[in-house]
Design an enzyme around this catalytic site. Structure first.
Site, PDB file in Angstrom:
ATOM      1  N   ASP A 185      -3.461   4.610  -1.198  1.00  8.83           N
ATOM      2  CA  ASP A 185      -4.257   5.114  -0.088  1.00  8.83           C
ATOM      3  C   ASP A 185      -4.164   6.635  -0.071  1.00  8.83           C
ATOM      4  O   ASP A 185      -3.097   7.202   0.154  1.00  8.83           O
ATOM      5  CB  ASP A 185      -3.756   4.537   1.234  1.00  8.83           C
ATOM      6  CG  ASP A 185      -4.590   4.988   2.428  1.00  8.83           C
ATOM      7  OD1 ASP A 185      -5.635   5.640   2.210  1.00  8.83           O
ATOM      8  OD2 ASP A 185      -4.209   4.686   3.565  1.00  8.83           O
ATOM      9  N   GLY A 195      -4.400  -0.651   9.771  1.00 12.89           N
ATOM     10  CA  GLY A 195      -3.602  -0.394  10.963  1.00 12.89           C
ATOM     11  C   GLY A 195      -3.561   1.082  11.310  1.00 12.89           C
ATOM     12  O   GLY A 195      -3.766   1.944  10.456  1.00 12.89           O
ATOM     13  N   LYS A 229       0.841  -1.181   0.000  1.00 13.35           N
ATOM     14  CA  LYS A 229       0.000   0.000   0.000  1.00 13.35           C
ATOM     15  C   LYS A 229       0.881   1.236   0.000  1.00 13.35           C
ATOM     16  O   LYS A 229       1.717   1.412   0.892  1.00 13.35           O
ATOM     17  CB  LYS A 229      -0.926   0.014   1.224  1.00 13.35           C
ATOM     18  CG  LYS A 229      -1.824   1.254   1.281  1.00 13.35           C
ATOM     19  CD  LYS A 229      -2.911   1.131   2.330  1.00 13.35           C
ATOM     20  CE  LYS A 229      -2.425   1.498   3.707  1.00 13.35           C
ATOM     21  NZ  LYS A 229      -3.541   1.549   4.681  1.00 13.35           N
ATOM     22  N   ASP A 254     -12.411   3.616   4.187  1.00 15.80           N
ATOM     23  CA  ASP A 254     -11.765   3.537   5.494  1.00 15.80           C
ATOM     24  C   ASP A 254     -12.446   4.547   6.412  1.00 15.80           C
ATOM     25  O   ASP A 254     -13.389   4.220   7.134  1.00 15.80           O
ATOM     26  CB  ASP A 254     -10.266   3.824   5.329  1.00 15.80           C
ATOM     27  CG  ASP A 254      -9.499   3.950   6.637  1.00 15.80           C
ATOM     28  OD1 ASP A 254     -10.082   3.766   7.721  1.00 15.80           O
ATOM     29  OD2 ASP A 254      -8.286   4.243   6.589  1.00 15.80           O
TER      30      ASP A 254
END
Length: 369
Positions: free
Chosen positions: A190, A292, A163, A240
């Site tokens: 991202d 995370g 990512k 997200d």
């Protein structure tokens, strides 16, 4: 079960390497560690993942300490409950928002519940995996060449998905050069809410690089514009920041706002909500992966247990301790071998808190009874 004592510790740990996103750069991890004890002498652990600044969401370390001390802990201390679900569904139901504050008590209760059952946390959650696939998140670097070097190092270590953080001016050229050097690696971008629908041509250009997904390209609280964008992209959108609850997930899926969901336990209020969203996504054939928040070992252990559930079909961000910390606060540390982490089978989270390290990194603590 009755929780009779909770100790909150304000912790600060230096990251091995600065981590840069479109929000800014983090050099250390400033967080609350939760230790909950029952009348039977069991101890459960959890991490609060709120940041010192309200950049990821509106919650912060200070506001979460306030919510825990003044509102949430008085609701549960010395109160009987049979199952951790009761905290979210009953005890905390009238408290609006503040999902990260709620989550850390929910997670500690789940750790206690698993220990009471003498089972692993993964097992009581419904986990079916002995090992989980692991990806890695790579922040914004000083140059594309440095990014390529880090990808090469992580590829050699066996990580199974890469990512890359992006932002305006650090996006299409980055992906173009990465794809020329690494044409076949599982790759995603991202954006951390860095774009708007005015950037649609740029975002559509990312379709050329065969990405697994683009994570949260638009506003942190949006599901409408994401639906418009997904209709025009070949690349799946992963949400997200927009998903704070089961209802957010249900509505986003119904609207077509995303094809993948990133599950962060703290963001959605704890493991009870995570299980509910997981089960719905399995019904709707929507892939999940576990994101995370630069957790230390105890938070990382909760992520491992959750990822053992069958709906987590994509590699998550739960990389090994050694990528982030000179020394972690658990024993053993989280270890990645050939891109996989073995799911612990011992009771609770499966890793023992290292009290010497915990005390070393504690700035302040307070116990509530």
């Amino acid at each position: 079960m009755k929780i009779t004592e909770v100790t909150l510790r304000h912790m600060k740990m230096d990251l091995l390497y600065p981590f840069t996103t479109s929000f800014g750069t983090e050099y250390d991890k400033d967080f609350i560690l939760v230790e909950a004890k029952t009348e039977d002498g069991l101890t459960g652990w959890a991490e609060n993942v709120a940041m010192p600044t309200p950049y990821y969401n509106e919650e912060t370390v200070k506001t979460n300490w306030h919510l825990l001390e003044d509102f949430l802990l008085p609701l549960i201390l010395n109160k009987e409950f049979q199952h951790p679900d009761e905290l979210t569904e009953n005890f905390f139901a009238h408290i609006r928002g503040n999902y990260m504050a709620k989550a850390c008590l929910d997670m500690a209760a789940w750790d206690l519940y698993a220990r009471e059952q003498n089972r692993s946390l993964a097992s009581v959650l419904g986990g079916t995996k002995d090992q989980i696939d692991v990806g890695v998140s790579i922040g914004i670097k000083d140059s594309i060449e440095e990014t390529l070097e880090v990808i090469g190092e992580r590829l050699a270590e066996g990580y199974k998905r890469f990512k890359l953080k992006i932002k305006p001016g650090w996006d299409v050229e980055l992906m173009d050069k990465v794809r020329k050097v690494y044409p076949n690696i599982p790759l995603m971008a991202d954006a951390n809410s860095a774009y708007t629908l005015e950037d649609i041509d740029l975002l559509k250009a990312l379709d050329d690089y065969h990405l697994m997904m683009i994570e949260q390209p638009l506003a942190y609280n949006d599901i409408i514009d994401h639906a418009d964008l997904q209709a025009q992209l070949k690349t799946p959108i992963c949400l997200d920041e927009s998903i704070h609850s089961f209802e957010d997930a249900r509505k986003a899926i119904k609207l077509g706002s995303c094809k993948i969901i990133n599950m962060k336990i703290g963001r959605i209020g704890g493991l009870t909500q995570a299980k509910k969203i997981h089960d719905y996504c399995v019904e709707q054939n929507v892939p999940l992966w576990c994101g995370g928040m630069l957790e230390a070992g105890i938070g990382r252990a909760h992520n491992i247990a959750l990822t053992a559930l069958p709906g987590f079909t994509l590699p998550g961000d739960t990389a090994g301790s050694a990528l982030y910390w000179k020394e972690d606060i658990i024993c053993p540390e989280v270890i990645v071998e050939n891109g996989m982490i073995t799911v612990p089978t011992s009771p609770g989270i499966g890793y023992e808190p290292d009290m010497d390290k915990i005390n070393k990194f504690t700035l302040y603590s307070k116990t509530y009874r």
